[in-house]
Each structure stands twice: as structure tokens, then as C-alpha cells.
Design a protein around this motif. Structure first.
Motif, PDB file in Angstrom:
ATOM      1  N   GLY A   9     -12.280   9.920  -1.161  1.00  0.00           N
ATOM      2  CA  GLY A   9     -12.261   9.118  -2.374  1.00  0.00           C
ATOM      3  C   GLY A   9     -11.248   9.577  -3.399  1.00  0.00           C
ATOM      4  O   GLY A   9     -11.351   9.211  -4.575  1.00  0.00           O
ATOM      5  N   ARG A  10     -10.263  10.359  -2.966  1.00  0.00           N
ATOM      6  CA  ARG A  10      -9.229  10.854  -3.875  1.00  0.00           C
ATOM      7  C   ARG A  10      -7.864  10.385  -3.373  1.00  0.00           C
ATOM      8  O   ARG A  10      -7.374  10.879  -2.351  1.00  0.00           O
ATOM      9  CB  ARG A  10      -9.275  12.383  -3.963  1.00  0.00           C
ATOM     10  N   PRO A  11      -7.263   9.413  -4.060  1.00  0.00           N
ATOM     11  CA  PRO A  11      -5.980   8.865  -3.598  1.00  0.00           C
ATOM     12  C   PRO A  11      -4.941   9.956  -3.367  1.00  0.00           C
ATOM     13  O   PRO A  11      -4.869  10.936  -4.110  1.00  0.00           O
ATOM     14  CB  PRO A  11      -5.565   7.940  -4.753  1.00  0.00           C
ATOM     15  N   VAL A  12      -4.155   9.787  -2.337  1.00  0.00           N
ATOM     16  CA  VAL A  12      -3.091  10.691  -1.889  1.00  0.00           C
ATOM     17  C   VAL A  12      -3.678  11.901  -1.162  1.00  0.00           C
ATOM     18  O   VAL A  12      -3.197  12.281  -0.090  1.00  0.00           O
ATOM     19  CB  VAL A  12      -2.171  11.146  -3.044  1.00  0.00           C
ATOM     20  N   TRP A  13      -4.716  12.506  -1.730  1.00  0.00           N
ATOM     21  CA  TRP A  13      -5.344  13.642  -1.065  1.00  0.00           C
ATOM     22  C   TRP A  13      -5.939  13.239   0.280  1.00  0.00           C
ATOM     23  O   TRP A  13      -5.945  14.039   1.219  1.00  0.00           O
ATOM     24  CB  TRP A  13      -6.438  14.240  -1.954  1.00  0.00           C
ATOM     25  N   ASP A  14      -6.454  12.024   0.372  1.00  0.00           N
ATOM     26  CA  ASP A  14      -7.013  11.571   1.647  1.00  0.00           C
ATOM     27  C   ASP A  14      -5.932  11.521   2.721  1.00  0.00           C
ATOM     28  O   ASP A  14      -6.145  11.928   3.872  1.00  0.00           O
ATOM     29  CB  ASP A  14      -7.693  10.205   1.492  1.00  0.00           C
ATOM     30  N   VAL A  15      -4.744  11.070   2.342  1.00  0.00           N
ATOM     31  CA  VAL A  15      -3.631  11.013   3.292  1.00  0.00           C
ATOM     32  C   VAL A  15      -3.159  12.419   3.650  1.00  0.00           C
ATOM     33  O   VAL A  15      -2.948  12.750   4.824  1.00  0.00           O
ATOM     34  CB  VAL A  15      -2.464  10.193   2.712  1.00  0.00           C
ATOM     35  N   GLY A  16      -2.999  13.263   2.640  1.00  0.00           N
ATOM     36  CA  GLY A  16      -2.514  14.618   2.880  1.00  0.00           C
ATOM     37  C   GLY A  16      -3.430  15.418   3.783  1.00  0.00           C
ATOM     38  O   GLY A  16      -2.964  16.167   4.653  1.00  0.00           O
ATOM     39  N   CYS A  17      -4.738  15.264   3.604  1.00  0.00           N
ATOM     40  CA  CYS A  17      -5.713  15.986   4.422  1.00  0.00           C
ATOM     41  C   CYS A  17      -5.553  15.637   5.895  1.00  0.00           C
ATOM     42  O   CYS A  17      -5.496  16.519   6.763  1.00  0.00           O
ATOM     43  CB  CYS A  17      -7.120  15.651   3.934  1.00  0.00           C
ATOM     44  N   ASN A  18      -5.454  14.355   6.197  1.00  0.00           N
ATOM     45  CA  ASN A  18      -5.335  13.923   7.589  1.00  0.00           C
ATOM     46  C   ASN A  18      -3.958  14.220   8.163  1.00  0.00           C
ATOM     47  O   ASN A  18      -3.831  14.559   9.348  1.00  0.00           O
ATOM     48  CB  ASN A  18      -5.642  12.430   7.682  1.00  0.00           C
ATOM     49  N   ALA A  19      -2.920  14.084   7.349  1.00  0.00           N
ATOM     50  CA  ALA A  19      -1.573  14.400   7.826  1.00  0.00           C
ATOM     51  C   ALA A  19      -1.459  15.874   8.196  1.00  0.00           C
ATOM     52  O   ALA A  19      -0.828  16.236   9.196  1.00  0.00           O
ATOM     53  CB  ALA A  19      -0.543  14.037   6.755  1.00  0.00           C
ATOM     54  N   THR A  33      -6.479   5.756  -1.063  1.00  0.00           N
ATOM     55  CA  THR A  33      -5.101   5.430  -1.422  1.00  0.00           C
ATOM     56  C   THR A  33      -4.858   3.928  -1.352  1.00  0.00           C
ATOM     57  O   THR A  33      -4.149   3.361  -2.194  1.00  0.00           O
ATOM     58  CB  THR A  33      -4.128   6.168  -0.483  1.00  0.00           C
ATOM     59  N   ALA A  34      -5.462   3.265  -0.362  1.00  0.00           N
ATOM     60  CA  ALA A  34      -5.294   1.817  -0.229  1.00  0.00           C
ATOM     61  C   ALA A  34      -5.963   1.067  -1.373  1.00  0.00           C
ATOM     62  O   ALA A  34      -5.428   0.073  -1.879  1.00  0.00           O
ATOM     63  CB  ALA A  34      -5.848   1.344   1.110  1.00  0.00           C
ATOM     64  N   VAL A  35      -7.135   1.515  -1.790  1.00  0.00           N
ATOM     65  CA  VAL A  35      -7.825   0.881  -2.908  1.00  0.00           C
ATOM     66  C   VAL A  35      -7.041   1.091  -4.199  1.00  0.00           C
ATOM     67  O   VAL A  35      -6.907   0.181  -5.021  1.00  0.00           O
ATOM     68  CB  VAL A  35      -9.253   1.441  -3.045  1.00  0.00           C
ATOM     69  N   ARG A  36      -6.504   2.282  -4.366  1.00  0.00           N
ATOM     70  CA  ARG A  36      -5.795   2.615  -5.610  1.00  0.00           C
ATOM     71  C   ARG A  36      -4.447   1.913  -5.716  1.00  0.00           C
ATOM     72  O   ARG A  36      -4.084   1.383  -6.771  1.00  0.00           O
ATOM     73  CB  ARG A  36      -5.602   4.140  -5.688  1.00  0.00           C
ATOM     74  N   PHE A  37      -3.679   1.873  -4.630  1.00  0.00           N
ATOM     75  CA  PHE A  37      -2.302   1.377  -4.711  1.00  0.00           C
ATOM     76  C   PHE A  37      -2.085   0.029  -4.038  1.00  0.00           C
ATOM     77  O   PHE A  37      -1.045  -0.592  -4.243  1.00  0.00           O
ATOM     78  CB  PHE A  37      -1.343   2.406  -4.107  1.00  0.00           C
TER      79      PHE A  37
END
Length: 313
Positions: free
Chosen positions: A164-174, A230-234
Motif C-alpha cells: 500500500g505504499r506507492p513506488v515501494w511496492d515496485v521496488g520491493c518486488n524488483a 503505484t497503479a492507484v496513485r499514478f
């Protein structure tokens, strides 16, 4: 006659309980829905790529190729890892999943599994993953496996809940898929300190590209549940563009490394350019209307392409 229709109770309930009436255990089907085999290639392919990088890297490997241990490593990085991570995700995603058409028939939403059962299963699978990792790759591979399991926990579980934290969700999985996965495969035969930084950067972009489309799949349910991904936010357009840009950067970096002889021999550059172009087109096509299975196919295609390149190398 009693109705067989399942009724999801959304009224207040004890913490940790997922209550659904009329649900019965489904045995093998429940296990498949819980472990989701179509996810497994997403993490197994990066490990295989890391193995191939290490096998063809200059110098003598620190350990000999042992197929049995490699198979054990893939079992740890595929079925066992995903079983643990997905069980944790299900344990804390009930509110989202009951609003999600794709997930509302899952075992935990149907009431077949309660939160404590899911967390117990996650602990069992995670422990087994670490045991397999210890046998196959020793301390470093086990530490990496534990690190991915921790990332899986903080991604799903409060209070951190990076989902539930934009950008952090992507970074964690990447980080988990694009960096720790290939690095783990490398560490099976070589020192992790020798892992090229350039490959880690390339993997980070590739991991982000593979994860970003998954956000588009569940954006409506996440928005309805108040989860600011990130999708919800941006928005979906930004996510789609970022995915294509990340994939493009990863492809170009790989080609650049080959021109320097760091990933593949330079003589394979024409073949790599052809396969890279096909993979780029495949990403654009499969991520346009993404599904989990489509992304698993993309991951498998990436693995096949690398094996095809490495065999003649």
C-alpha cells in the motif's frame, strides 16, 4: 433444502479470522489455488539465469555443477517460496480479495482457510524453503532465501505493508525478483562478491518491468479497498509507460553488456539482438492486457531465450 450458496460475512469479526459460511475444503484444488503454480516460473527463471551467468563467467567457479542441488534450489525458489509468500499475502488481503472478481473464489475468501492456518502454512513452507536452500547452496543462498521471505512479509503484512505504499511496492518486488533471484543462482557456484553490479542494475529494471503490469490487473479492487498501490496513485497509463521503459532499459543494458563481452560472447550479438527484439515485442503485447498467466509466459519465454543463447556460448 439448504442453499449451497456461499455468503461472505463482512460484519465485524474477531481479529485474525476470515469467516465465510457454507464453505468446504477442496483438497487438491485448494492446494493449487493457494500455491498458484503459474507464479513459480517468475522466480525460478531469474535463479536459472544467475546459474547461467555464473557458469559462463570468466575464471573457475568455486563449486562444481551438481544437478541434484540445482534442482533443490529451484524447488526452494519456486514452489516453496511462493507457497509461503502467497499464503502471507492471502492472510492479509481478505478485504481486497473479496472485492476482486479474480480472487473472490479463493480458498481464504470462501472460508476454507483462516488467517492462522495461512500463516502456519506460510511458516512451514518458508522453513522448508530455507532447508532446501541450505542443502543446495549453503549459507549465502539460504540468507538470500530468507531475505526474499522477509520482503514477502513486509510487502503484505502490517504495519509496514509495502503493498500500500506507492513506488515501494515496485521496488520491493524488483529487488526480490530482479536482483536477489539471479544473485542467488550465481551464488550456487561462485562468490556473491563477484556478482557484477551491472547485472544487478539490469535485473532491477527487469524485475520492475515484470511487476508493474500486475498492479494493473487488480487496480480496481485495490482502489475499492483503499490500498494505494503505484497503479492507484499514478494511474494505469503511467504504470504501463513505466513498465515498457523499464523493460527497454533492461534489454538495452543486456545488449550493451554483450558488446563488452560481460554477459555473452560478442559473436552472439546478432542472435541476441534478434531475441531481444522479440522479447521486447512480447512484453509490449502481453503487458497490454496483463494477466498473471500472461506474465508467467513472459518470464518463461525470457528463460528459454537465455538458455537458447547460452547453449552455443
Amino acid at each position: 433444502m439448504h442453499s449451497s450458496r456461499q455468503v461472505v460475512q463482512t460484519l465485524p469479526r474477531p481479529a485474525g479470522e476470515l469467516m465465510v459460511t457454507g464453505a468446504r475444503p477442496g483438497g487438491f484444488r485448494t492446494l493449487v489455488e493457494l500455491t498458484r503454480p503459474w507464479f513459480w516460473p517468475v522466480s525460478m527463471v531469474p535463479v536459472v539465469m544467475g546459474m547461467l551467468f555464473a557458469y559462463k563467467a570468466p575464471g573457475e567457479p568455486a563449486a562444481d555443477l551438481q544437478p541434484g542441488r540445482y534442482v533443490a534450489a529451484l524447488i526452494a525458489a519456486g514452489p516453496l517460496l511462493w507457497s509461503s509468500v502467497l499464503a502471507v499475502n492471502d492472510a492479509f488481503d481478505f478485504e481486497t480479495d473479496r472485492l476482486n472478481e479474480r480472487r473472490r473464489h479463493s480458498p481464504h475468501v470462501r472460508g476454507q482457510l483462516q488467517r492462522r492456518q495461512l500463516l502456519g502454512f506460510a511458516a512451514l513452507a518458508g522453513g522448508a524453503a530455507c532447508l532446501f536452500a541450505a542443502w543446495s547452496g549453503g549459507l549465502i543462498f539460504t540468507a538470500g532465501m530468507a531475505g526474499v521471505l522477509v520482503l514477502g512479509w513486509i510487502y503484505s503484512a502490517p504495519p509496514v505493508r509495502l503493498k500500500g505504499r506507492p513506488v515501494w511496492d515496485v521496488g520491493c518486488n524488483a529487488l526480490a525478483l530482479g536482483v536477489l533471484g539471479p544473485m542467488g543462482g550465481w551464488a550456487l557456484t561462485r562468490s556473491v562478491g563477484e556478482y557484477p553490479v551491472s547485472l544487478a542494475i539490469t535485473g532491477l529494471f527487469a524485475g520492475a518491468a515484470l511487476y508493474l503490469p500486475t498492479l494493473a490487473i487488480d487496480v480496481d479492487a485495490d482502489r475499492a479497498a483503499g490500498i494505494r498501490t503505484t497503479a492507484v496513485r499514478f494511474g494505469l497509463t503511467v504504470v504501463g509507460v513505466l513498465g515498457i521503459l523499464s523493460w527497454t532499459v533492461a534489454v538495452l543494458l543486456t545488449v550493451h553488456l554483450t558488446t563488452r563481452g560481460q554477459v555473452l560472447p560478442r559473436q552472439l550479438l546478432p542472435t541476441q539482438l534478434t531475441l531481444s527484439s522479440l522479447l521486447w515485442l512480447a512484453y509490449v503485447f502481453l503487458s497490454r492486457r496483463p494477466t498473471i498467466r500472461r506474465l508467467a509466459i513472459l518470464s518463461a519465454a525470457l528463460g528459454v531465450a537465455f538458455v537458447f543463447l547460452w547453449i552455443p556460448a
